[in-house]
Design a protein around this motif. Sequence first.
Motif, short mmCIF file in Angstrom:
data_model
loop_
_atom_site.label_atom_id
_atom_site.label_comp_id
_atom_site.label_asym_id
_atom_site.label_seq_id
_atom_site.Cartn_x
_atom_site.Cartn_y
_atom_site.Cartn_z
N LEU A 3 19.28 12.35 -8.52
CA LEU A 3 18.16 12.61 -7.60
C LEU A 3 16.83 12.16 -8.18
N GLU A 4 16.60 12.43 -9.47
CA GLU A 4 15.32 12.06 -10.06
C GLU A 4 15.15 10.54 -10.12
N ARG A 5 16.23 9.83 -10.39
CA ARG A 5 16.18 8.37 -10.39
C ARG A 5 15.87 7.85 -8.98
N GLU A 6 16.50 8.49 -7.98
CA GLU A 6 16.26 8.13 -6.58
C GLU A 6 14.80 8.36 -6.20
N ARG A 7 14.25 9.49 -6.64
CA ARG A 7 12.86 9.83 -6.33
C ARG A 7 11.90 8.81 -6.97
N LYS A 8 12.14 8.49 -8.24
CA LYS A 8 11.27 7.55 -8.94
C LYS A 8 11.34 6.16 -8.31
N ALA A 9 12.54 5.73 -7.92
CA ALA A 9 12.69 4.41 -7.32
C ALA A 9 11.98 4.33 -5.98
N THR A 10 12.13 5.37 -5.16
CA THR A 10 11.48 5.40 -3.85
C THR A 10 9.96 5.41 -4.01
N ARG A 11 9.46 6.22 -4.95
CA ARG A 11 8.02 6.30 -5.20
C ARG A 11 7.48 4.96 -5.73
N GLY A 12 8.28 4.32 -6.58
CA GLY A 12 7.87 3.03 -7.14
C GLY A 12 7.69 1.97 -6.07
N ILE A 13 8.62 1.92 -5.13
CA ILE A 13 8.51 0.96 -4.03
C ILE A 13 7.26 1.24 -3.20
N GLY A 14 6.99 2.53 -2.95
CA GLY A 14 5.82 2.90 -2.17
C GLY A 14 4.52 2.46 -2.83
N TRP A 15 4.40 2.65 -4.15
CA TRP A 15 3.18 2.25 -4.86
C TRP A 15 3.00 0.73 -4.86
N LEU A 16 4.11 0.01 -4.95
CA LEU A 16 4.02 -1.45 -4.87
C LEU A 16 3.43 -1.89 -3.54
N PHE A 17 3.84 -1.22 -2.48
CA PHE A 17 3.31 -1.52 -1.15
C PHE A 17 1.79 -1.25 -1.11
N LEU A 18 1.37 -0.12 -1.64
CA LEU A 18 -0.05 0.25 -1.58
C LEU A 18 -0.93 -0.73 -2.36
N PHE A 19 -0.48 -1.13 -3.55
CA PHE A 19 -1.26 -2.08 -4.34
C PHE A 19 -1.37 -3.42 -3.62
N LEU A 20 -0.29 -3.85 -3.01
CA LEU A 20 -0.32 -5.11 -2.27
C LEU A 20 -1.26 -5.02 -1.08
N ALA A 21 -1.23 -3.91 -0.37
CA ALA A 21 -2.11 -3.72 0.80
C ALA A 21 -3.58 -3.83 0.39
N LEU A 22 -3.95 -3.22 -0.72
CA LEU A 22 -5.33 -3.28 -1.19
C LEU A 22 -5.74 -4.71 -1.54
N GLY A 23 -4.85 -5.44 -2.18
CA GLY A 23 -5.14 -6.81 -2.57
C GLY A 23 -5.34 -7.72 -1.36
N ILE A 24 -4.47 -7.58 -0.37
CA ILE A 24 -4.57 -8.41 0.83
C ILE A 24 -5.83 -8.08 1.61
N ALA A 25 -6.13 -6.78 1.76
CA ALA A 25 -7.33 -6.36 2.49
C ALA A 25 -8.59 -6.90 1.82
N GLY A 26 -8.63 -6.84 0.49
CA GLY A 26 -9.79 -7.35 -0.24
C GLY A 26 -9.98 -8.84 -0.01
N GLY A 27 -8.88 -9.59 -0.06
CA GLY A 27 -8.95 -11.03 0.16
C GLY A 27 -9.41 -11.36 1.58
N ALA A 28 -8.93 -10.59 2.55
CA ALA A 28 -9.30 -10.83 3.95
C ALA A 28 -10.78 -10.56 4.18
N ILE A 29 -11.30 -9.50 3.56
CA ILE A 29 -12.72 -9.16 3.71
C ILE A 29 -13.60 -10.26 3.10
N LEU A 30 -13.19 -10.77 1.94
CA LEU A 30 -13.93 -11.86 1.31
C LEU A 30 -13.92 -13.10 2.19
N GLN A 31 -12.77 -13.37 2.83
CA GLN A 31 -12.67 -14.53 3.71
C GLN A 31 -13.57 -14.38 4.93
#
Length: 204
Positions: A64-92
């Motif tokens: 269960l703990e491995r499952e929790r960490k893996a799910t959370r890890g995927i979620g954080w990857l999504f959030l970091f990517l969203a911030l990067g794309i939004a920043g690039g779009a605003i600059l554009q």
Amino acid sequence: MDWRRRALWLSGITIAYNLVEGLVSMAFGWADDSVALFGFGADSFIEVASALLVLWKLLDHGNLERERKATRGIGWLFLFLALGIAGGAILQLTARTHPPTTVPGLVIAALSLSFMAFLWRAKLKTAKALDSATVEADAACSLACIQLSVVLFLGSLLFLLAPALWWVDAAAALALALLIGKEGLGMVRAARSESFTGGCGCGH
């Protein structure tokens, strides 16, 4: 059917396809100054990371703990990517720049739509069979990729038909960021919840 082996097989296909898609998309996005296409390519590497997390988790299915960490890890990857794309779009938008053409985005999005639809359905079926939140999160990555492909396709098509709409690429990128961020936030919240059981919830 050996569902664990099927999950491993699907993860392998996801990694191979998205490595190619990511490199090609980011190369064209960089060359053509397309934030939307570059961000779409970056999301392909999130797909790769997600598939690698699934492989890591499946080495100890039921932990269960491995499952929790893996799910959370995927979620954080999504959030970091969203911030990067939004920043690039605003600059554009601030610089009032746009890509010279969106034909590469149109072609890549069309190919991605067909392939990701297959992966998404296969992963959902596998997640239900294994009752795995991590495999379901990986399926959510594929669904997000489908949504991103639709946004990229429509944005590329609109700019191709009406080049005067210089802001379309940046607007499409912001839409991608919102979709990615929403999915990532949902995953992080689910993983942090005390009621997290590791089950994917499919059919429950």
